[in-house]
Design a protein around this motif. Structure first.
Motif, PDB file in Angstrom:
ATOM      1  N   LEU A   1       0.802  -1.218   0.000  1.00  0.00           N
ATOM      2  CA  LEU A   1       0.000   0.000   0.000  1.00  0.00           C
ATOM      3  C   LEU A   1       0.838   1.274   0.000  1.00  0.00           C
ATOM      4  CD1 LEU A   1      -2.898  -0.990   2.411  1.00  0.00           C
ATOM      5  CD2 LEU A   1      -3.123  -0.368   0.004  1.00  0.00           C
ATOM      6  N   LEU A   2       2.083   1.192   0.489  1.00  0.00           N
ATOM      7  CA  LEU A   2       2.942   2.369   0.514  1.00  0.00           C
ATOM      8  C   LEU A   2       4.355   1.996   0.121  1.00  0.00           C
ATOM      9  CD1 LEU A   2       2.343   4.637   3.662  1.00  0.00           C
ATOM     10  CD2 LEU A   2       2.066   5.243   1.266  1.00  0.00           C
ATOM     11  N   ASP A   3       5.041   2.926  -0.494  1.00  0.00           N
ATOM     12  CA  ASP A   3       6.443   2.747  -0.803  1.00  0.00           C
ATOM     13  C   ASP A   3       7.224   2.691   0.512  1.00  0.00           C
ATOM     14  OD1 ASP A   3       9.104   2.979  -1.504  1.00  0.00           O
ATOM     15  OD2 ASP A   3       8.758   4.484  -3.046  1.00  0.00           O
ATOM     16  N   PRO A   4       8.014   1.633   0.748  1.00  0.00           N
ATOM     17  CA  PRO A   4       8.768   1.541   2.000  1.00  0.00           C
ATOM     18  C   PRO A   4       9.669   2.749   2.255  1.00  0.00           C
ATOM     19  CG  PRO A   4       8.855  -0.530   0.786  1.00  0.00           C
ATOM     20  CD  PRO A   4       8.218   0.468  -0.124  1.00  0.00           C
ATOM     21  N   ALA A   5      10.046   3.453   1.198  1.00  0.00           N
ATOM     22  CA  ALA A   5      10.926   4.613   1.359  1.00  0.00           C
ATOM     23  C   ALA A   5      10.271   5.729   2.165  1.00  0.00           C
ATOM     24  CB  ALA A   5      11.345   5.143  -0.013  1.00  0.00           C
ATOM     25  N   THR A   6       8.944   5.725   2.288  1.00  0.00           N
ATOM     26  CA  THR A   6       8.262   6.768   3.062  1.00  0.00           C
ATOM     27  C   THR A   6       8.504   6.603   4.557  1.00  0.00           C
ATOM     28  OG1 THR A   6       6.196   5.511   3.302  1.00  0.00           O
ATOM     29  CG2 THR A   6       6.442   6.896   1.319  1.00  0.00           C
ATOM     30  N   GLY A   7       8.813   5.388   4.983  1.00  0.00           N
ATOM     31  CA  GLY A   7       8.980   5.130   6.407  1.00  0.00           C
ATOM     32  C   GLY A   7       7.671   5.087   7.167  1.00  0.00           C
ATOM     33  N   LEU A   8       6.548   5.105   6.467  1.00  0.00           N
ATOM     34  CA  LEU A   8       5.229   5.095   7.097  1.00  0.00           C
ATOM     35  C   LEU A   8       4.594   3.707   7.035  1.00  0.00           C
ATOM     36  CD1 LEU A   8       3.801   8.423   5.612  1.00  0.00           C
ATOM     37  CD2 LEU A   8       4.716   8.084   7.912  1.00  0.00           C
ATOM     38  N   SER A   9       3.655   3.467   7.925  1.00  0.00           N
ATOM     39  CA  SER A   9       2.889   2.217   7.931  1.00  0.00           C
ATOM     40  C   SER A   9       1.412   2.549   7.768  1.00  0.00           C
ATOM     41  CB  SER A   9       3.091   1.460   9.250  1.00  0.00           C
ATOM     42  OG  SER A   9       4.436   1.076   9.408  1.00  0.00           O
ATOM     43  N   VAL A  10       0.776   1.955   6.768  1.00  0.00           N
ATOM     44  CA  VAL A  10      -0.653   2.202   6.545  1.00  0.00           C
ATOM     45  C   VAL A  10      -1.459   1.514   7.644  1.00  0.00           C
ATOM     46  CG1 VAL A  10      -2.596   1.869   4.981  1.00  0.00           C
ATOM     47  CG2 VAL A  10      -0.361   2.446   4.065  1.00  0.00           C
ATOM     48  N   GLN A  11      -2.416   2.242   8.208  1.00  0.00           N
ATOM     49  CA  GLN A  11      -3.249   1.696   9.274  1.00  0.00           C
ATOM     50  C   GLN A  11      -4.717   1.559   8.876  1.00  0.00           C
ATOM     51  OE1 GLN A  11      -1.706   0.473  11.646  1.00  0.00           O
ATOM     52  NE2 GLN A  11       0.219   1.589  11.832  1.00  0.00           N
ATOM     53  N   MET A  12      -5.181   2.348   7.913  1.00  0.00           N
ATOM     54  CA  MET A  12      -6.577   2.243   7.473  1.00  0.00           C
ATOM     55  C   MET A  12      -6.734   2.871   6.098  1.00  0.00           C
ATOM     56  SD  MET A  12      -9.528   1.035   8.010  1.00  0.00           S
ATOM     57  CE  MET A  12      -9.311   0.483   9.710  1.00  0.00           C
TER      58      MET A  12
END
Length: 332
Positions: free
Chosen positions: A286-297
């Motif tokens: 769901l997200l590019d790992p380079a963002t450093g974020l984790s999708v929660q919803m």
């Protein structure tokens, strides 16, 4: 932040706890318990209400508990008090997700009153939305709501929207074949006089074009599920956090509820699309790992018709025993 606790009247605290139970939760499982203690309310995750098939890590349960924590904070603010929150305050009690401590009295602002008024009107809408685009200023308000709770909210662009929906459909099909899924779904498909779960009248419709996956809460019914065409270009939002541990899940739940209530305040209907988050390989995409974020919803928002509230458990069922609890629960 230092806090000088102030103890409100018992009826005020009880009403705030009752309001907190109106928070959203996976399959309306209402996986929370509360222990009021003087000027504090301890909020617990209820392990017996976790969905073991869809949510083996407990991530969605803690997001649900976080949503209840935010709703409790907002109810306290509406009642005329500020509060502080300590997430996982007792390492020896892993189910104790948050401690909300009432601080000094302060009159609620107009914005607080408007946001709190949306609590009783916020309901998951599993029906088609209008094809009207969501205004840019409203999307900005939703992003700001997420930031207030240390989360990031992104609006999917057209190509990203289609990729997310394809992933959601694939995840939905994958989940349908999981051992124990049917039994778990049946447990939370409410009927009769139950005060939790999703009743069949709230299950909504199936998208006639199979573009937007919606949970089939009427799966066990002998009647065929009705369908209708949903909006062809839905507005899809992605909520993410900088971390992916227990405290981040609680924070994600608080951000989610602030976003949902802001959307309701602004006249929007909302639907969670959590299937791709319940499949590990889909969530990673769901997200590019380079963002450093984790999708929660993942959320679908738009302009929809009025929906009714699903039932909530009586306050006595969610209160844990404590020094003030018995005096707070109404008799009979």
């Amino acid at each position: 932040m230092s806090t000088i606790p102030v103890q409100p009247p018992r009826c005020v605290l009880l009403d705030c706890v009752r309001t907190a139970t109106e928070a959203p939760s996976l399959h309306n499982s209402q996986p929370w318990r509360f222990r009021p203690r003087g000027a504090m309310v301890d909020v617990y995750a209820d392990p017996g209400r976790r969905l073991r098939v869809l949510d083996p890590s407990g991530r969605e349960q803690l997001i649900s508990v976080g949503a209840a924590v935010f709703t409790l904070r907002l109810a306290i603010r509406r009642a005329g008090y500020r509060s502080d929150v300590n997430i996982f305050p007792e390492p020896a009690e892993p189910d104790l997700a948050a401690r909300v401590t009432l601080a000094h009295a302060a009159a609620p602002s107009t914005a607080v009153r408007a946001l709190a008024a949306a609590i009783g009107r916020r309901h998951t809408n599993r029906w088609p939305f209008a094809e009207t685009p969501v205004a840019a200023d409203i999307l900005d308000a939703l992003r700001a709501a997420a930031r207030r709770e240390r989360a990031v909210l992104a609006v999917a662009h057209p190509a990203g929207r289609e990729a997310i929906l394809r992933l959601a459909r694939s995840a939905d099909r994958w989940l349908r074949d999981r051992p124990g899924r049917r039994e778990e779904l049946a447990r939370w498909t409410a009927g009769g006089t139950r005060h939790d779960g999703v009743p069949r009248w709230a299950a909504g419709l199936r998208d006639e074009n199979d573009a937007i996956p919606t949970r089939d809460f009427a799966e066990s019914s002998s009647e065929p599920r009705r369908s209708a065409p949903f909006e062809p270009y839905p507005t899809i939002l992605v909520l993410a956090t900088a971390g992916d541990r227990w405290p981040d899940w609680i924070r994600a739940g608080q951000a989610l509820q602030r976003v949902l209530l802001t959307a309701t305040w602004k006249g929007l209907a909302t639907t969670p699309i959590s299937q791709p988050l319940e499949v590990p390989w889909a969530r990673r995409m769901l997200l590019d790992p380079a963002t450093g974020l984790s999708v929660q919803m993942v959320l679908r928002v738009g302009y929809g018709g009025k929906t009714d509230a699903t039932r909530r458990r009586p306050i006595a069922e969610v209160l844990l025993p404590g020094p003030h609890t018995s005096a707070m629960v109404p008799a009979g």
